[in-house]
Design a protein around this motif. Sequence first.
Motif, PDB file in Angstrom:
ATOM      1  N   ILE A  44     -22.810  35.583  67.435  1.00 28.12           N
ATOM      2  CA  ILE A  44     -21.880  36.635  67.049  1.00 28.12           C
ATOM      3  C   ILE A  44     -21.812  36.801  65.540  1.00 28.12           C
ATOM      4  CG2 ILE A  44     -19.821  35.172  66.947  1.00 28.12           C
ATOM      5  CD1 ILE A  44     -20.049  38.771  68.328  1.00 28.12           C
ATOM      6  N   GLY A  45     -21.979  35.715  64.795  1.00 29.07           N
ATOM      7  CA  GLY A  45     -21.907  35.791  63.339  1.00 29.07           C
ATOM      8  C   GLY A  45     -23.073  36.531  62.716  1.00 29.07           C
ATOM      9  N   SER A  46     -24.245  36.464  63.337  1.00 24.22           N
ATOM     10  CA  SER A  46     -25.432  37.078  62.755  1.00 24.22           C
ATOM     11  C   SER A  46     -25.757  38.439  63.352  1.00 24.22           C
ATOM     12  CB  SER A  46     -26.646  36.155  62.947  1.00 24.22           C
ATOM     13  OG  SER A  46     -26.851  35.868  64.327  1.00 24.22           O
ATOM     14  N   ALA A  47     -25.453  38.645  64.630  1.00 24.66           N
ATOM     15  CA  ALA A  47     -25.840  39.892  65.293  1.00 24.66           C
ATOM     16  C   ALA A  47     -24.690  40.878  65.451  1.00 24.66           C
ATOM     17  CB  ALA A  47     -26.455  39.592  66.661  1.00 24.66           C
ATOM     18  N   GLY A  48     -23.455  40.457  65.246  1.00 29.32           N
ATOM     19  CA  GLY A  48     -22.326  41.372  65.319  1.00 29.32           C
ATOM     20  C   GLY A  48     -22.112  41.946  66.708  1.00 29.32           C
ATOM     21  N   ILE A  49     -21.836  43.246  66.770  1.00 24.69           N
ATOM     22  CA  ILE A  49     -21.527  43.903  68.042  1.00 24.69           C
ATOM     23  C   ILE A  49     -22.670  43.749  69.037  1.00 24.69           C
ATOM     24  CG2 ILE A  49     -21.154  46.149  69.134  1.00 24.69           C
ATOM     25  CD1 ILE A  49     -19.565  46.958  66.667  1.00 24.69           C
ATOM     26  N   GLU A  50     -23.924  43.871  68.556  1.00 25.50           N
ATOM     27  CA  GLU A  50     -25.072  43.760  69.460  1.00 25.50           C
ATOM     28  C   GLU A  50     -25.103  42.412  70.178  1.00 25.50           C
ATOM     29  OE1 GLU A  50     -25.207  45.091  66.524  1.00 25.50           O
ATOM     30  OE2 GLU A  50     -26.097  47.089  66.781  1.00 25.50           O
ATOM     31  N   ALA A  51     -24.550  41.363  69.542  1.00 25.03           N
ATOM     32  CA  ALA A  51     -24.547  40.037  70.170  1.00 25.03           C
ATOM     33  C   ALA A  51     -23.762  40.047  71.470  1.00 25.03           C
ATOM     34  CB  ALA A  51     -23.958  39.003  69.207  1.00 25.03           C
ATOM     35  N   ILE A  52     -22.712  40.871  71.552  1.00 27.26           N
ATOM     36  CA  ILE A  52     -21.919  40.955  72.778  1.00 27.26           C
ATOM     37  C   ILE A  52     -22.797  41.412  73.935  1.00 27.26           C
ATOM     38  CG2 ILE A  52     -20.022  42.185  73.905  1.00 27.26           C
ATOM     39  CD1 ILE A  52     -18.613  42.264  71.183  1.00 27.26           C
ATOM     40  N   PHE A  53     -23.648  42.395  73.673  1.00 29.06           N
ATOM     41  CA  PHE A  53     -24.475  42.954  74.743  1.00 29.06           C
ATOM     42  C   PHE A  53     -25.705  42.098  75.024  1.00 29.06           C
ATOM     43  CE2 PHE A  53     -21.916  46.377  73.034  1.00 29.06           C
ATOM     44  CZ  PHE A  53     -21.328  46.844  74.199  1.00 29.06           C
ATOM     45  N   TYR A  54     -26.229  41.435  73.996  1.00 33.10           N
ATOM     46  CA  TYR A  54     -27.299  40.465  74.255  1.00 33.10           C
ATOM     47  C   TYR A  54     -26.769  39.325  75.121  1.00 33.10           C
ATOM     48  CZ  TYR A  54     -29.889  42.775  70.465  1.00 33.10           C
ATOM     49  OH  TYR A  54     -30.535  43.688  69.674  1.00 33.10           O
ATOM     50  N   ALA A  55     -25.540  38.890  74.835  1.00 34.99           N
ATOM     51  CA  ALA A  55     -24.935  37.809  75.624  1.00 34.99           C
ATOM     52  C   ALA A  55     -24.685  38.252  77.059  1.00 34.99           C
ATOM     53  CB  ALA A  55     -23.626  37.361  74.970  1.00 34.99           C
ATOM     54  N   THR A  56     -24.310  39.525  77.253  1.00 33.84           N
ATOM     55  CA  THR A  56     -24.119  40.042  78.614  1.00 33.84           C
ATOM     56  C   THR A  56     -25.437  40.053  79.372  1.00 33.84           C
ATOM     57  OG1 THR A  56     -22.263  41.407  77.886  1.00 33.84           O
ATOM     58  CG2 THR A  56     -23.287  41.992  79.977  1.00 33.84           C
ATOM     59  N   THR A  57     -26.526  40.426  78.677  1.00 34.48           N
ATOM     60  CA  THR A  57     -27.845  40.368  79.306  1.00 34.48           C
ATOM     61  C   THR A  57     -28.175  38.939  79.720  1.00 34.48           C
ATOM     62  OG1 THR A  57     -28.659  42.274  78.066  1.00 34.48           O
ATOM     63  CG2 THR A  57     -30.309  40.762  78.934  1.00 34.48           C
ATOM     64  N   ALA A  58     -27.882  37.980  78.838  1.00 33.90           N
ATOM     65  CA  ALA A  58     -28.130  36.569  79.171  1.00 33.90           C
ATOM     66  C   ALA A  58     -27.281  36.138  80.362  1.00 33.90           C
ATOM     67  CB  ALA A  58     -27.836  35.688  77.961  1.00 33.90           C
ATOM     68  N   MET A  59     -26.062  36.678  80.465  1.00 33.63           N
ATOM     69  CA  MET A  59     -25.177  36.343  81.592  1.00 33.63           C
ATOM     70  C   MET A  59     -25.795  36.790  82.912  1.00 33.63           C
ATOM     71  SD  MET A  59     -21.187  37.504  82.245  1.00 33.63           S
ATOM     72  CE  MET A  59     -21.558  39.224  82.626  1.00 33.63           C
ATOM     73  N   TYR A  60     -26.244  38.038  82.962  1.00 34.03           N
ATOM     74  CA  TYR A  60     -26.838  38.535  84.205  1.00 34.03           C
ATOM     75  C   TYR A  60     -28.191  37.890  84.490  1.00 34.03           C
ATOM     76  CZ  TYR A  60     -23.211  42.051  84.777  1.00 34.03           C
ATOM     77  OH  TYR A  60     -22.012  42.673  84.993  1.00 34.03           O
ATOM     78  N   MET A  61     -28.934  37.562  83.441  1.00 38.78           N
ATOM     79  CA  MET A  61     -30.201  36.870  83.638  1.00 38.78           C
ATOM     80  C   MET A  61     -29.964  35.487  84.250  1.00 38.78           C
ATOM     81  SD  MET A  61     -33.104  35.918  80.774  1.00 38.78           S
ATOM     82  CE  MET A  61     -33.092  37.593  80.138  1.00 38.78           C
ATOM     83  N   THR A  62     -28.911  34.810  83.776  1.00 36.64           N
ATOM     84  CA  THR A  62     -28.571  33.496  84.338  1.00 36.64           C
ATOM     85  C   THR A  62     -28.130  33.620  85.783  1.00 36.64           C
ATOM     86  OG1 THR A  62     -27.896  32.714  82.147  1.00 36.64           O
ATOM     87  CG2 THR A  62     -27.114  31.459  84.052  1.00 36.64           C
ATOM     88  N   SER A  63     -27.286  34.617  86.064  1.00 37.74           N
ATOM     89  CA  SER A  63     -26.832  34.828  87.438  1.00 37.74           C
ATOM     90  C   SER A  63     -28.018  35.075  88.366  1.00 37.74           C
ATOM     91  CB  SER A  63     -25.865  36.015  87.482  1.00 37.74           C
ATOM     92  OG  SER A  63     -25.502  36.330  88.806  1.00 37.74           O
ATOM     93  N   PHE A  64     -28.917  35.973  87.946  1.00 40.40           N
ATOM     94  CA  PHE A  64     -30.091  36.249  88.769  1.00 40.40           C
ATOM     95  C   PHE A  64     -30.961  35.006  88.924  1.00 40.40           C
ATOM     96  CE2 PHE A  64     -34.554  37.561  89.207  1.00 40.40           C
ATOM     97  CZ  PHE A  64     -34.478  38.332  90.358  1.00 40.40           C
ATOM     98  N   GLY A  65     -31.141  34.269  87.828  1.00 40.93           N
ATOM     99  CA  GLY A  65     -31.987  33.075  87.880  1.00 40.93           C
ATOM    100  C   GLY A  65     -31.461  32.018  88.826  1.00 40.93           C
ATOM    101  N   VAL A  66     -30.139  31.761  88.778  1.00 36.96           N
ATOM    102  CA  VAL A  66     -29.551  30.752  89.658  1.00 36.96           C
ATOM    103  C   VAL A  66     -29.678  31.166  91.117  1.00 36.96           C
ATOM    104  CG1 VAL A  66     -27.393  29.619  90.320  1.00 36.96           C
ATOM    105  CG2 VAL A  66     -27.961  29.888  87.905  1.00 36.96           C
ATOM    106  N   LEU A  67     -29.335  32.432  91.420  1.00 44.34           N
ATOM    107  CA  LEU A  67     -29.430  32.891  92.800  1.00 44.34           C
ATOM    108  C   LEU A  67     -30.880  32.942  93.281  1.00 44.34           C
ATOM    109  CD1 LEU A  67     -26.769  35.761  92.724  1.00 44.34           C
ATOM    110  CD2 LEU A  67     -26.509  33.454  93.659  1.00 44.34           C
ATOM    111  N   ALA A  68     -31.795  33.310  92.378  1.00 43.19           N
ATOM    112  CA  ALA A  68     -33.211  33.367  92.755  1.00 43.19           C
ATOM    113  C   ALA A  68     -33.752  31.982  93.071  1.00 43.19           C
ATOM    114  CB  ALA A  68     -34.025  34.017  91.640  1.00 43.19           C
TER     115      ALA A  68
END
Length: 452
Positions: free
Chosen positions: A414-438
Motif C-alpha cells: 500500500i505504501g508504494s502502489a497507493g490506490i492500485e495496491a487495493i485492487f492488486y490485493a483484491t486480485t490476489a484474494m480471488y487468486m488465492t480463493s480459486f487456488g485453494v478450491l482448485a
Amino acid sequence: MTVSPPKPPGIARWLDLMRLGPQNLAIIRSSTYLLVFLGVAKISGAAKEIVIASAYGTSALVDAYALQTALAGWPVALFTMTSGVVFIPLLVRLSRTDAERARAVFRTLLGWASVFGLVCAAGCGALFWLFSARLGYHSAFRQMGLLVAATIPFGILSAVLAARLLAARRQVGTLLEAVTPLVIIAAIAALSGWLDGTLVLGFGTLAGFVLATFALAYAQGGAASGLLPNLAGSRDLASQIGTAMLIALAAQMIFSLGGTVLDQIVAAQLSPGANAIVNYTNKALTLVTSIAGIVVGRAVLPVLSEAALSGSAAATRLARGWSLTALLLGTVLGALLFINADLVIGLLYERGEFSRGDVAAVSRALRAGIGQLPFLFGSLVLAQWIASLRRFELLLLANVAAVACKVAMLAIFIGSAGIEAIFYATTAMYMTSFGVLALFAFRRQPITGRDR
C-alpha cells in the motif's frame, strides 16, 4: 485421408469435460434465461431510481429513504446469499429422494424464515423510529421507516420461495424481481398527487415486496396448504442445515468484510479523494461481478446438486469443466475491459463535476482490478461445487486464506502502489480463493460430499 493435428493435452481435457451432455446443456439453458430475466429486473430497478430522482430529486426524503432501504435490505441480502448455497442442495436432494419430507422441510424453512423476518423487522423498525426522533425528522419519516422495516419478512420469505424454484431449475424467480420496482413506479405515478411523498414511497415499497412474495408463492404451483409455515419439523431441519448455515454465514461475512469494507477502510488512510475513486471503481466492477455471481449461483448450483446425487465424482467432473470455462470467459471479458476502460468509465460517470482527470484516475484503478475477473469467475463455480457437496468448511478455509492474503498484500504494497495496491490485493484474494478450491477440485481423488 487427412489426419487432424493432435490437440494440446490441456485443451483436449477441457473439451472432454465440456461435452454437451444433458447437464452442460441444462446450465447453458438456465444461464440464457437468467441473462434475459436479469436484464428485465435490472432495467426495472434502474427505471425506479430514475422515477424517484425525477419525483423527489436529492431531498431529505430521498436521503432518509435510501438509508432506510439500505439498512432494511442488509439482513435480507445476507440471508439470501447464505441460504441459497445451503437450501438449494438440501431441497434438490430431498425432492429426488423423499418428496414428502421435502415438503415438510420446506414448510419448516418458511416457518423459521417468518420468525427471523419478524424479529429483524421489529428491531429495524425500532432503530428507524429512534434515529428519526434523534435526527429531528417529523412523524411522516418515522412512518416511512416502519413501512420499510415491514418489508423485511417478505424479503426473507421470498428468498426461501426463490430457492425452491431454483432447486427445481425454474428461473422465473429472477424475472419476478422486477415486480417490486414496477410497483414503486406505479405508486409514485398514481399517488403522488394524493399522499405525502414519505407515504407514497413507504406504501409503494411495502406493496411491492408483498406482491413479489405472493407472485413467488403462486409460481410454486400445487396446493396452498404446502406453503403454510410450520415449525413442527424444527429438529429435523436443524440436523440438516444447522451447522452448515453457521459455517456458510461465517464464510460469507469474512469474505464480505474482506471486500469493499476493507477497501474503504484502507482508502480512507490514503490521499483525499481515494475513497471516491475506490467506490466508483468497485461500482463499475460490480456491474460485471454481480451479474456473474447471480448467473453462476442460480444456473450452476442446482445442476451440480443433482449431479452430486450420483456421487462426488460426477459433480466434480462438471465443476472442473465449468470452472475452466468461467476462467476463460473472465479472461476475455477482462481483456476487453482493460482495452476500453477509459470509454467505460467515461460513459458511466463523465458528467457534471466528474472531469476527464477523474475518468483517468478511475480508469487506472479499474485496470488494476481487472485481473480479479478470471479468478472470481472460476472460484464462483468452485464455490457452488463445494455447496453442492455440503462441504462448507472448505469454503470457509478458502475464504479465510483469501482474505488473509489480501491483508498481507495491502500491508506490503500500500505504501508504494497507493490506490492500485487495493485492487492488486483484491486480485490476489480471488487468486488465492480459486487456488485453494482448485486444489480440492483437481486432485486425483475427488473429495466426498456429506449425506446430511
